[in-house]
Write an enzyme that holds these catalytic residues in place. Structure first.
Site, mmCIF file in Angstrom:
data_model
loop_
_atom_site.group_PDB
_atom_site.id
_atom_site.type_symbol
_atom_site.label_atom_id
_atom_site.label_comp_id
_atom_site.label_asym_id
_atom_site.label_seq_id
_atom_site.Cartn_x
_atom_site.Cartn_y
_atom_site.Cartn_z
ATOM 1 N N GLY A 57 0.849 -1.504 -0.056
ATOM 2 C CA GLY A 57 -0.265 0.442 -0.484
ATOM 3 C C GLY A 57 0.608 1.405 0.122
ATOM 4 N N CYS A 84 5.373 -6.143 1.539
ATOM 5 C CA CYS A 84 5.487 -4.933 1.801
ATOM 6 C C CYS A 84 5.210 -3.648 3.087
ATOM 7 C CB CYS A 84 5.387 -4.086 0.253
ATOM 8 S SG CYS A 84 6.499 -2.406 0.600
ATOM 9 N N TYR A 85 3.860 -3.265 2.428
ATOM 10 C CA TYR A 85 2.729 -2.974 3.664
ATOM 11 C C TYR A 85 2.883 -3.680 4.666
ATOM 12 C CZ TYR A 85 -0.405 0.125 6.077
ATOM 13 O OH TYR A 85 -1.157 1.011 7.317
ATOM 14 N N HIS A 171 8.011 -8.060 -3.912
ATOM 15 C CA HIS A 171 7.213 -8.121 -4.124
ATOM 16 C C HIS A 171 7.022 -9.092 -4.897
ATOM 17 C CE1 HIS A 171 4.144 -4.276 -3.144
ATOM 18 N NE2 HIS A 171 5.682 -3.793 -3.387
ATOM 19 N N GLU A 173 4.610 -10.168 -5.828
ATOM 20 C CA GLU A 173 3.588 -10.888 -7.323
ATOM 21 C C GLU A 173 3.697 -10.124 -8.420
ATOM 22 O OE1 GLU A 173 2.182 -7.020 -5.086
ATOM 23 O OE2 GLU A 173 3.675 -8.856 -4.869
ATOM 24 N N SER A 225 -23.377 -9.861 -26.795
ATOM 25 C CA SER A 225 -22.749 -8.567 -27.794
ATOM 26 C C SER A 225 -22.257 -9.601 -28.687
ATOM 27 C CB SER A 225 -22.168 -7.482 -26.957
ATOM 28 O OG SER A 225 -21.038 -8.291 -26.164
ATOM 29 N N VAL A 228 -16.158 -12.241 -26.140
ATOM 30 C CA VAL A 228 -15.766 -13.449 -25.751
ATOM 31 C C VAL A 228 -16.832 -13.505 -24.391
ATOM 32 C CG1 VAL A 228 -14.186 -14.503 -24.048
ATOM 33 C CG2 VAL A 228 -13.614 -13.626 -26.359
ATOM 34 N N ASP A 229 -16.923 -12.933 -23.318
ATOM 35 C CA ASP A 229 -17.492 -12.611 -22.245
ATOM 36 C C ASP A 229 -19.106 -12.906 -22.627
ATOM 37 O OD1 ASP A 229 -15.172 -11.620 -21.885
ATOM 38 O OD2 ASP A 229 -15.531 -9.235 -21.384
ATOM 39 N N SER A 230 -19.948 -13.016 -23.119
ATOM 40 C CA SER A 230 -20.966 -12.547 -23.284
ATOM 41 C C SER A 230 -21.621 -13.623 -23.738
ATOM 42 C CB SER A 230 -22.297 -11.288 -24.005
ATOM 43 O OG SER A 230 -21.414 -11.132 -25.365
ATOM 44 N N SER A 231 -20.732 -14.302 -24.803
ATOM 45 C CA SER A 231 -20.888 -15.374 -25.629
ATOM 46 C C SER A 231 -21.164 -16.485 -24.742
ATOM 47 C CB SER A 231 -19.517 -15.724 -26.539
ATOM 48 O OG SER A 231 -20.011 -14.787 -27.600
ATOM 49 N N LYS A 371 -9.588 -12.132 -17.643
ATOM 50 C CA LYS A 371 -10.110 -11.991 -19.573
ATOM 51 C C LYS A 371 -9.930 -13.653 -19.508
ATOM 52 C CE LYS A 371 -11.976 -10.312 -21.815
ATOM 53 N NZ LYS A 371 -13.289 -9.577 -22.992
#
Length: 515
Positions: A57, A84-85, A171, A173, A225, A228-231, A371
């Site tokens: 942070g 870290c923080y 970090h 990550e 639409s 990808v997401d809505s399909s 995604k």
């Protein structure tokens, strides 16, 4: 979430990297969930986590108003990893001493490992890590030992005697810490004893059961639409509730060239999903008339989408649910995730455009997926690669790729230019190599010469980026020959365009879309 999954709770103290922690944990097949650092302890305990990670942070633990979590987190008798923080907060809680460093550490650093029997098992005596801090732990808390150090951090890694509390000043990550994922694996599997049962296959199974239970005998309307997401969402819903699902495809005039034809053919023709087609081009353009501000565009489009859905549900009957393909980055960028101390970047139509008194309840199975995870879900559902690997397209459509006012004429220009970009990217074999490639219509006209005559016409910007999850992105070094072909075709084939430029900015500081 199904109790058969191990859960890791990440408490967010406002780090720009918090979402990366969640990604790395999920990549290790362990379910992770981000909560604000000030989440009440009872809400954390209720989730029965296997481990807790405290994020970094921007604040200093020495500040009067520095964020903190419930002290009971440290009494849960489960492993806690402070980054870290998070490490500094852990040190402060256990009566260590945290001070501002005389020499701050930002960027790459060499970490010298003093103890390699747990987090650093198999990593040798030193590794490269990524530091980003101004404070440091000057005196270890009672019961803690030093595990590693760097040139500027005497106590770069610490652990307590029980081996359940760990603090990392760097970090793990970020990709700039090459062994970071291995360190997180050692913590989650070796220290916390996680089993790694969270996969997209299990996600599909659980989601189908959950959707069935939620919906019951009600009907669901899904905004489709063609992206990808809505399909993927539509096929997932179809598997779960079948004929209780009606997909609504709204042609708002802001879609790519011939988009409505492809969607109708695929979902009504191939998948046999109940699909209602709504021609709302004039309606949306009327609402957007004269609007230049991108946030206003997004709000208008989001609200209008919901109104269209509500109107269509009255014709279907017994519809109580609206399904949306909202993703994790949509939520993160639209609002501080569940109240965490992070900044709002921009609102998304799935999130920021919802009316306060919406008449439908929401189903958002992908709300905490990235995604690439949704693409994997699509593979589990046996969707074709043509859909799974389709490049992302913004919810507000071409409205946010037209800088300034949206008109029918400007839409026609952009649709033709964008189609050329996609065609040439595919022809050159770059479509699967690029996260997103598209055209943007700028509110800029410039002088040109065509056929020995002076022109004063529009400028198209071409944007191509690579990304893993949309949270960060870098511009793609497309071959000059490909860029030249795209430019020549757009200038020669698209009326009222005489200049093409290439966008070479990354995210951050830019965003992927221009608006």
């Amino acid at each position: 979430m199904d109790q058969s999954y191990d859960k890791v709770i990440i408490l967010d103290f406002g780090s720009q990297y918090t979402q990366l922690i969640a990604r790395r944990v999920r990549e290790l097949k362990i379910y992770s969930e981000i909560l604000p650092c000030n989440t009440p302890f009872k809400n954390i305990a209720r989730k029965n986590p296997r481990a807790i990670i405290l994020s970094g942070g921007p604040a200093s633990v020495s500040s009067k108003y520095s964020p903190a979590c419930s002290s009971k987190v440290f009494d849960m008798e489960i492993p806690v990893l402070g980054i870290c923080y998070g490490m500094q907060l852990m040190a402060k809680h256990f009566k260590g001493r945290v001070l501002s460093s005389s020499r701050r550490e930002y960027g790459r650093a060499q970490l010298f490992i003093d103890r390699s029997d747990d987090l650093f098992k198999g990593l040798g005596k030193s590794i490269n890590v990524w530091m980003s801090h101004g404070d440091g732990v000057k005196r270890l808390p009672g019961g803690f030992k030093r595990v590693a150090h760097s040139a500027n951090s005497t106590n770069a890694v610490m652990r307590n005697r029980d081996g359940k509390m760990y603090g990392l000043q760097f970090h793990p990550e970020v990709v700039h810490t090459p062994a970071g994922k291995r360190i997180l694996r050692n913590f989650l599997y070796g220290v916390a004893g996680c089993a790694g049962r969270w996969t997209m296959k299990s996600f599909v199974k659980h989601s189908v059961e959950e959707i069935k239970s939620m919906v019951g005998d009600d009907c669901v309307v899904c905004g489709l639409s063609g992206g990808v997401d809505s399909s993927v969402l539509a096929v997932l819903l179809n598997r779960a509730i079948g004929k209780k699902l009606t997909c609504v495809f709204v042609d708002n005039g802001l879609l790519r060239k011939d988009e409505h034809k492809k969607v109708i053919k695929t979902f009504r023709g191939h998948y046999r999903i109940a699909l209602k087609f709504v021609d709302a081009k004039k309606r949306f353009l009327d609402k957007l008339k004269g609007v230049e501000d991108p946030e206003k565009k997004r709000k208008i489009i989001g609200n209008e989408f919901i109104r269209v859905f509500e109107e269509e549900t009255k014709k279907i009957g017994n519809v109580k649910w609206l399904a949306q393909g909202t993703l994790y980055p949509d939520v993160i960028e639209s609002v501080s995730l569940r109240g965490a101390p992070s900044a709002t970047i921009k609102s998304h139509h799935n999130v920021g455009g919802l009316p306060k008194k919406m008449k439908l309840k929401l189903i958002e199975p992908f709300r905490e997926l990235f995604k690439d995870e949704v693409r994997t879900v699509g593979g589990e559902l046996n969707l074709p690669d043509e859909i799974i690997w389709r490049q992302p397209f913004p919810g507000p459509g071409l409205a946010v790729r037209i800088i300034g006012k949206v008109t029918s004429k400007r839409l026609d220009i952009l649709k033709e230019a964008d189609a050329i970009v996609v065609e040439e990217i595919k022809r050159a074999g770059y479509y699967r190599k690029v996260w997103q490639a598209f055209a943007v219509l700028l509110p800029v006209k410039s002088v040109g010469v065509m056929g020995d005559e002076r022109t004063y016409e529009n400028t198209i910007a071409v944007r191509a980026v690579n990304s893993k999850d949309g949270m960060t992105a870098d511009w793609v070094r497309l071959p000059y020959g490909l860029l030249g072909t795209i430019s020549n075709r757009i200038i020669n084939e698209v009326n009222e365009v005489n200049r093409v430029v290439y966008d070479i900015s990354s995210k951050p500081p830019s965003t992927i879309e221009w608006e």
